[in-house]
Design a protein around this motif. Structure first.
Motif, short mmCIF file in Angstrom:
data_model
loop_
_atom_site.label_atom_id
_atom_site.label_comp_id
_atom_site.label_asym_id
_atom_site.label_seq_id
_atom_site.Cartn_x
_atom_site.Cartn_y
_atom_site.Cartn_z
N ALA A 103 55.97 4.08 49.42
CA ALA A 103 56.84 3.10 50.15
C ALA A 103 56.57 1.73 50.01
N ARG A 104 57.25 0.98 50.63
CA ARG A 104 56.92 -0.60 50.04
C ARG A 104 55.52 -0.96 50.27
N GLU A 105 55.17 -1.59 49.52
CA GLU A 105 53.56 -2.30 49.54
C GLU A 105 53.43 -3.43 48.60
N ARG A 106 52.19 -4.01 48.64
CA ARG A 106 52.33 -5.46 47.85
C ARG A 106 52.85 -5.06 46.44
N ASP A 107 52.29 -3.93 45.69
CA ASP A 107 52.26 -3.88 44.32
C ASP A 107 53.74 -3.04 44.11
N HIS A 108 54.39 -2.64 44.98
CA HIS A 108 55.74 -2.05 45.05
C HIS A 108 56.65 -2.67 46.24
N PRO A 109 57.07 -3.81 46.22
CA PRO A 109 57.75 -4.33 47.26
C PRO A 109 59.43 -3.54 47.57
N GLU A 110 59.69 -2.90 46.65
CA GLU A 110 60.97 -1.93 47.01
C GLU A 110 60.54 -0.49 47.21
N GLY A 111 59.23 -0.10 47.03
CA GLY A 111 59.00 1.22 46.89
C GLY A 111 58.84 1.65 45.69
N ALA A 112 58.57 3.13 45.58
CA ALA A 112 58.77 3.63 43.96
C ALA A 112 58.66 5.09 44.33
N SER A 113 60.16 5.28 43.77
CA SER A 113 60.25 6.83 43.83
C SER A 113 59.84 7.60 42.88
N ALA A 114 59.28 6.93 41.81
CA ALA A 114 58.48 7.73 40.57
C ALA A 114 57.08 8.15 40.95
N ILE A 115 56.55 7.59 42.27
CA ILE A 115 55.20 7.82 42.58
C ILE A 115 55.52 8.63 43.67
N ALA A 116 55.00 9.94 43.70
CA ALA A 116 55.68 10.90 44.71
C ALA A 116 54.70 12.02 44.75
N TYR A 117 54.64 12.72 45.93
CA TYR A 117 54.12 14.15 46.19
C TYR A 117 55.06 15.07 46.59
N ILE A 118 55.13 16.19 46.05
CA ILE A 118 56.05 17.37 46.58
C ILE A 118 55.18 18.37 47.26
N MET A 119 55.39 18.54 48.36
CA MET A 119 54.38 19.61 49.02
C MET A 119 55.52 21.02 49.64
N MET A 173 44.30 3.52 50.25
CA MET A 173 44.94 4.13 51.13
C MET A 173 46.51 3.25 50.57
N HIS A 174 47.48 4.38 50.50
CA HIS A 174 49.00 3.89 50.37
C HIS A 174 49.75 4.56 51.10
N PRO A 175 51.04 3.93 51.40
CA PRO A 175 51.92 4.45 52.25
C PRO A 175 53.07 5.36 51.61
N TYR A 176 53.51 6.22 52.17
CA TYR A 176 54.57 7.12 51.52
C TYR A 176 55.65 7.36 52.50
N ARG A 177 56.76 7.55 52.32
CA ARG A 177 57.94 7.81 53.20
C ARG A 177 58.41 9.10 52.82
N VAL A 178 58.78 9.95 53.90
CA VAL A 178 59.40 11.19 53.86
C VAL A 178 60.95 11.03 53.30
N VAL A 179 61.18 11.62 52.40
CA VAL A 179 62.73 11.41 51.81
C VAL A 179 63.37 12.82 51.85
N ALA A 180 62.54 13.85 51.98
CA ALA A 180 63.23 15.17 51.96
C ALA A 180 62.45 16.13 52.55
N VAL A 181 63.04 17.03 53.72
CA VAL A 181 62.32 18.26 54.13
C VAL A 181 63.42 19.30 54.18
N THR A 182 63.18 20.28 53.31
CA THR A 182 64.22 21.18 53.17
C THR A 182 63.52 22.59 53.38
#
Length: 136
Positions: free
Chosen positions: A26-42, A125-134
């Motif tokens: 999600a958005r944070e200082r180093d990634h003001p627009e977020g970063a979709s390439a930095i992700a976790y798939i669970m 600590m880094h924030p992440y946004r849930v972008v898919a739940v299927t």
């Protein structure tokens, strides 16, 4: 690096509560627009209120998986692990050398589209946004 060998998941053998969940930085200082390439798939079971279901996890631990994605790096494969204190961690290294990453209050978090969660990584600590739940 030790590669974790996974047996293929047999979706028909898993409870219907299992979900494919994608978290993106999600958005944070180093990634003001977020970063979709930095992700976790669970791959994890969710209860009726979209929290990780610890009881289902107990009987299907091997199926509870995580993939750590970073630009210009090979994906890291691991497991979602429930620790004795009630927290959740991502465990990648079967030899025990690499530090686990920890979900911050994952036991209380709801994994719903648009929600935010935090992950404690090696650099903080880094924030992440849930972008898919299927469903699987």
């Amino acid at each position: 690096m030790n590669r974790v060998a996974f047996k293929p998941l047999q979706n028909t053998a898993l409870p219907h509560s299992f979900r494919h969940i994608r978290l993106e930085r999600a958005r944070e200082r180093d990634h003001p627009e977020g970063a979709s390439a930095i992700a976790y798939i669970m791959v994890a079971p969710l209860d009726r209120v979209s929290r990780i279901d610890a009881e289902v996890w107990k009987t299907h631990r091997d199926a509870c998986r995580v993939v750590r994605q970073r630009p210009c790096q090979e994906d890291q494969l691991g497991h979602l692990v429930h620790d004795p204190s009630g927290g959740w961690r991502f465990h990648y290294d079967v030899s025990g050398v690499a530090a686990d990453e920890a979900g911050y209050h994952f036991g209380d978090e709801r994994f719903r589209l648009g929600e935010y969660v935090s992950v404690r990584e090696a650099d903080g600590m880094h924030p992440y946004r849930v972008v898919a739940v299927t469903p699987l």
